[in-house]
Design an enzyme around this catalytic site. Structure first.
Site, mmCIF file in Angstrom:
data_model
loop_
_atom_site.group_PDB
_atom_site.id
_atom_site.type_symbol
_atom_site.label_atom_id
_atom_site.label_comp_id
_atom_site.label_asym_id
_atom_site.label_seq_id
_atom_site.Cartn_x
_atom_site.Cartn_y
_atom_site.Cartn_z
ATOM 1 C CG ASP A 150 -1.845 -1.227 1.241
ATOM 2 O OD1 ASP A 150 -2.243 -1.694 0.168
ATOM 3 O OD2 ASP A 150 -2.135 -1.721 2.357
ATOM 4 C CD GLU A 210 -13.046 -4.791 -4.886
ATOM 5 O OE1 GLU A 210 -13.780 -4.862 -5.894
ATOM 6 O OE2 GLU A 210 -13.230 -5.449 -3.847
#
Ligand code: FUB
Length: 454
Positions: free
Chosen positions: A40, A214
């Site tokens: 991330d 998403e």
């Protein structure tokens, strides 16, 4: 020895078995971090450096088992300095788990790190905010409670030219709030961005999620156009993007930035401009032992098309070109690394981080080191709780020409530091430097910093 260390050491053995083909190690500057699994990415440009904020997938994870966040920085996009973990679940007394994907933004000389964590009291995902006076922290909980909570994740902040800041987040929906100038409160309530096929592309076969959106929004503005780069579909995810004339839309779906690749069923993007280039950060499962739960952050350089659209990119092991060579004649932190094999980093008693858990045959690559007319000696800040070892200074590869060898003695402890110096000959021009560690069995030495002398 962690499982990742065992895995990278295993990779080294394979490379050695292949008689260390020329360039075998030089191929890889991606993923950016080899000492732990990272995920991330959230890059931030500040004062001539890129600060890279990541999550940390625990070794051997079979879920998103994440307890802390990490920071790295680079001035050249090739060598990255490890700043450790300035924020963790413990920073947020109300959080119980899930140190997931966050984002840092600078404002008013402070750094605000928005993160999703599980709220112990409600059992739901909530967004907390850490604040620091430095990009490397330490960060403290700005509020002592969630900034906002609706069970959804992946915050990303954006500061518009007019001074209005926004916080976007969401999975399965996409939300924003208008942040106040203090960056730790907001005006009005959370607003949902309509997920339409025109805005975010059509998904088939999932009536409850009709668009490609998403999770993991990354919103920025460039040449008057607003971009939202996001993780699309699941699973696996690819990276897609939409554009808009304003920060709240209306959004138009623009297509794929990065297709499904790379042994992780999630992906997560961060996009910056730095030093005249554009960079796309993402994650994959490319390290030994890598998977959807043991991920690694990587980066590609790219150019926007003339109309502002983003080309489709593939994952590479090469990474971006180095922006400028590294100066070996000033103190360099040992944890400034283009690629490493076998080593780990830890908090140093002398401040910052040091490289440790070094065993025979481990190495660190420092890319593009400008020796110029030639170095005559090398100094290193070292410690050893055993009987020490050797630092071999090699050029071009871990088995390249040796231009010096420094012997490290026992110092009486892993944080009992001393400086050793050894002669150097033959280090000229700009070269990839390999610090190769040699000695007996077990851990040999710790390294805090090094410097060449001309
Ligand atoms: O890292 C945990 C979760 O996986 C992140 O919040 C998502 O974006 C996905 O990358």
């Amino acid at each position: 020895m962690t499982s990742l260390k065992r895995a990278t050491a295993g990779l080294l053995s394979l490379l050695c078995a292949a008689v260390l083909l020329p360039g075998a190690d030089a191929r890889a500057d991606n993923p950016i971090v080899q000492t732990i699994y990272t995920a991330d990415p959230a890059p931030l440009v500040h004062n001539g450096r890129v600060y890279l904020y990541t999550g940390h997938d625990e070794d051997g994870s079979t879920y998103f088992t994440m307890r802390e966040w990490r920071v790295y920085s680079s001035a050249d996009m090739a060598n990255w300095t490890d700043h450790g973990s300035p924020m963790s679940l413990a920073t947020f007394s109300w959080a119980s788990a899930d140190a997931w994907a966050g984002h840092v933004i600078a404002r008013n000389g402070r750094f605000y790190w928005y993160v999703p964590v599980k709220n112990r009291a409600t059992g739901r995902m909530a967004i907390g905010v850490g604040v620091a006076d430095s990009p490397t922290g330490p960060f403290r909980d700005a509020l002592g409670r969630p900034l906002v909570e609706n069970g959804e994740i992946d915050p990303a902040a954006f500061l518009d030219d007019d001074g209005q800041a926004y916080l976007y987040w969401g999975n399965p929906n996409l939300w924003y709030v208008r942040l106040n100038p203090d960056m730790i409160s907001f005006s009005g309530g959370p607003t949902q961005i309509p997920l339409t096929a025109a805005g975010f592309g059509a998904r088939s076969g999932n009536p409850s999620r009709p668009t490609l959106y998403e999770e993991a929004p990354w919103v920025f503005k460039r040449n008057g156009m607003y971009y939202n780069v996001f993780a699309a579909e699941c699973c696996s995810e690819f990276i897609a993007y939409s554009t808009a004339p304003g920060p709240t839309g209306p959004w138009t779906y623009r297509g794929t930035v990065m297709p499904r690749q790379g042994a992780s069923f999630t992906n997560h993007a961060g996009v910056i401009d730095f030093n005249g280039g554009s960079y796309f950060f993402y994650h994959n499962g490319a390290l030994p032992g890598g998977s959807g739960y043991t991920r690694s952050v990587a980066v590609e350089k790219f150019s926007y098309r003339a109309d502002g659209t983003i080309p489709t990119m593939s994952m590479t092991t090469a990474g971006p070109p180095q922006i400028a060579p590294l100066d070996p004649y000033v103190r360099q932190e040992a944890e400034t690394i283009a690629w490493s094999s076998g080593v780990e980093t830890e908090v140093s008693a002398e401040g910052g981080m040091n490289v440790g858990f070094i065993e025979n045959g481990d190495h660190i690559k420092v890319k593009g080191v400008a020796f110029g007319g030639g170095a005559t000696s090398f100094s290193a800040r070292v410690a050893s709780g055993t009987s020490g070892g050797r630092i071999e200074l090699r050029l071009g590869g871990p088995s390249g020409t040796t231009v010096g060898t420094c012997t490290v003695p026992a110092t009486g402890g892993w944080q009992t530091w001393t400086t050793v110096t050894c002669p150097v000959s033959g280090a000229t021009g700009t070269q990839d430097l390999y610090l190769r560690f040699a000695g007996g069995s077990g851990y040999l030495l710790n390294l805090n910093w090094w410097q060449f002398h001309s």
